[in-house]
Design a protein around this motif. Structure first.
Motif, mmCIF file in Angstrom:
data_model
loop_
_atom_site.group_PDB
_atom_site.id
_atom_site.type_symbol
_atom_site.label_atom_id
_atom_site.label_comp_id
_atom_site.label_asym_id
_atom_site.label_seq_id
_atom_site.Cartn_x
_atom_site.Cartn_y
_atom_site.Cartn_z
ATOM 1 N N UNK A 1 64.576 83.415 37.490
ATOM 2 C CA UNK A 1 64.377 82.175 36.537
ATOM 3 C C UNK A 1 63.979 82.972 35.177
ATOM 4 N N UNK A 2 62.991 83.993 35.022
ATOM 5 C CA UNK A 2 62.530 84.507 33.675
ATOM 6 C C UNK A 2 63.807 85.408 33.327
ATOM 7 N N UNK A 3 64.469 86.156 34.093
ATOM 8 C CA UNK A 3 65.643 86.852 33.441
ATOM 9 C C UNK A 3 66.881 86.034 33.201
ATOM 10 N N UNK A 4 66.953 84.805 33.818
ATOM 11 C CA UNK A 4 68.128 84.039 33.482
ATOM 12 C C UNK A 4 67.724 83.259 32.099
ATOM 13 N N UNK A 5 66.656 83.100 31.721
ATOM 14 C CA UNK A 5 66.468 82.510 30.312
ATOM 15 C C UNK A 5 67.429 82.822 29.271
ATOM 16 N N UNK A 6 67.797 81.818 28.554
ATOM 17 C CA UNK A 6 68.448 82.167 27.206
ATOM 18 C C UNK A 6 67.577 81.658 26.220
ATOM 19 N N UNK A 7 68.044 82.010 24.845
ATOM 20 C CA UNK A 7 67.206 81.722 23.878
ATOM 21 C C UNK A 7 67.009 80.432 23.407
ATOM 22 N N UNK A 8 68.051 79.678 23.781
ATOM 23 C CA UNK A 8 68.262 78.098 23.583
ATOM 24 C C UNK A 8 67.148 77.456 24.882
ATOM 25 N N UNK A 9 66.773 78.128 25.715
ATOM 26 C CA UNK A 9 66.235 77.521 26.827
ATOM 27 C C UNK A 9 64.726 77.168 26.188
ATOM 28 N N UNK A 10 64.229 77.740 25.380
ATOM 29 C CA UNK A 10 62.880 77.977 24.735
ATOM 30 C C UNK A 10 62.852 76.734 23.749
ATOM 31 N N UNK A 11 61.944 75.734 23.625
ATOM 32 C CA UNK A 11 61.651 74.955 22.477
ATOM 33 C C UNK A 11 60.093 75.214 22.050
ATOM 34 N N UNK A 12 60.217 76.064 20.910
ATOM 35 C CA UNK A 12 58.701 76.733 20.451
ATOM 36 C C UNK A 12 58.182 75.517 19.893
ATOM 37 N N UNK A 13 58.862 74.508 19.200
ATOM 38 C CA UNK A 13 57.979 73.337 18.585
ATOM 39 C C UNK A 13 57.259 72.458 19.543
ATOM 40 N N UNK A 14 57.868 72.148 20.556
ATOM 41 C CA UNK A 14 57.281 71.424 21.591
ATOM 42 C C UNK A 14 56.637 71.891 22.579
ATOM 43 N N UNK A 15 56.692 73.357 22.665
ATOM 44 C CA UNK A 15 56.220 74.171 23.797
ATOM 45 C C UNK A 15 56.593 73.779 24.922
ATOM 46 N N UNK A 16 57.826 73.674 25.573
ATOM 47 C CA UNK A 16 58.431 73.497 26.590
ATOM 48 C C UNK A 16 59.686 74.526 26.947
ATOM 49 N N UNK A 17 59.820 74.611 28.075
ATOM 50 C CA UNK A 17 60.861 75.806 28.558
ATOM 51 C C UNK A 17 61.839 75.058 29.550
ATOM 52 N N UNK A 18 63.100 75.473 29.396
ATOM 53 C CA UNK A 18 63.971 75.045 30.772
ATOM 54 C C UNK A 18 64.488 76.158 31.690
#
Length: 323
Positions: free
Chosen positions: A174-191
């Motif tokens: 899951x960590x290596x499969x993350x893309x930049x767009x999966x991180x919402x820095x403003x709402x502090x959430x991750x897909x």
């Protein structure tokens, strides 16, 4: 007794059946690439074993399957003289499960009428609780990248990886499969994309967000250069970080922290879950954050928390210690 094939059909090759089975697992069951690779390897090993026996894969008996599993458990000597060490019970159990799934698929396709794995039981997997770091050990590990004041791109990347994996309880894939767009820095959430390509949203702690901001602002661009790589975490060449690369990062910093350098990224996932439960998180919420399909899997961490309480009690209570 040899299980007879369906009388009215011409048997396809074993290679064709294996490829068809793997396609079924990928497209109908939605299994991950890592699981598919493991099943492909297991079946290849089984096919090679059966090539040296009187029966083929499609005429195998329960005795053939049992002999294969017994050889794995006992170890063997290869044709070139190489010694194969005995496989762990969990490994033998996984290969037995692979063969059962394969033969069930072959029967569904009408190729065989009997299943040679029906009466075969692999070794029982010994219940063994996974290793969990204490909060102090986690803090020591997460402090390793940049402990000398360095802000090199690789250092900022490693810090972001360790912080995020502990903050979210991610699997290595899951960590290596993350893309930049999966991180919402403003709402502090991750897909996160878990097993079977299932997606879930996971909260991200403030320290992990801070580490990600530093990595994205000051490091990732230098690593990627002018490339168009979408993966969040990249290697020194600017391409997607592999699972093997992730393991080496965790193990390198674990060794520097004086921890067991054989620990894996999954150790951080186990620690995340155990520390949340100890802090009052309920099982259903933890199940959702970990991406477990069955809450029984999540319940393992209640045993870890209880074990940790017992360890602390024995160490701290004057009447609990041995004389």
């Amino acid at each position: 007794m040899t299980p007879p094939p369906a009388a009215s059909t011409t048997l396809p090759t074993v290679e064709t059946l294996v490829l068809d089975f793997l396609a079924y697992l990928e497209f109908e069951r939605g299994l991950s690439r890592n699981t598919l690779d493991a099943y492909r390897s297991d079946l290849g090993q089984y096919v090679a074993f059966m090539d040296g026996r009187d029966h083929g894969v499609l005429t195998a008996t329960s005795e053939d399957v049992t002999a294969f599993l017994d050889e794995l458990a006992a170890g063997s000597t290869a044709a070139d003289g190489t010694e194969r060490r005995p496989a762990a019970a969990a490994t033998v159990q996984r290969k037995a499960a692979c063969l059962r799934s394969f033969y069930r698929h072959v029967r569904r396709e009408g190729i065989l009428e009997a299943d040679p794995t029906a009466d075969v039981r692999g070794p029982r997997k010994r219940e063994q609780l996974p290793k969990v770091l204490t909060r102090a050990e986690v803090a020591k590990l997460l402090a390793m990248p940049g402990r000398d004041g360095s802000a090199e791109p690789i250092v900022l990347r490693d810090s972001a990886i360790l912080e995020l994996m502990y903050a979210c309880g991610l699997r290595a894939s899951e960590a290596t499969g993350l893309e930049v767009g999966d991180i919402d820095l403003e709402d502090a959430m991750l897909r996160a994309r878990g097993k079977g390509s299932k997606e879930r949203m996971v909260p991200v702690g403030r320290r992990a967000i801070d580490a990600l901001v530093r990595y994205l602002r000051d490091a990732r661009g230098d690593l990627v250069g002018g490339g168009s790589e979408r993966a969040l975490f990249v290697n020194a060449r600017g391409t997607k970080l592999s699972r093997q690369g992730l393991y080496k990062i965790v193990q390198r910093h674990a060794k520097s922290a004086g921890l067991d350098d054989r620990m894996s990224p999954h150790t951080l996932r186990h620690s995340f879950a155990t520390h949340l439960l100890a802090g009052g998180c309920d099982l259903r919420t933890l199940q959702e954050m970990l991406g477990h399909a069955d809450i029984a899997t999540t319940q393992m961490y209640t045993h870890l928390s209880a074990q940790r309480l017992q360890d602390v009690y024995r160490d701290a209570h004057p009447r609990a210690q041995h004389a």
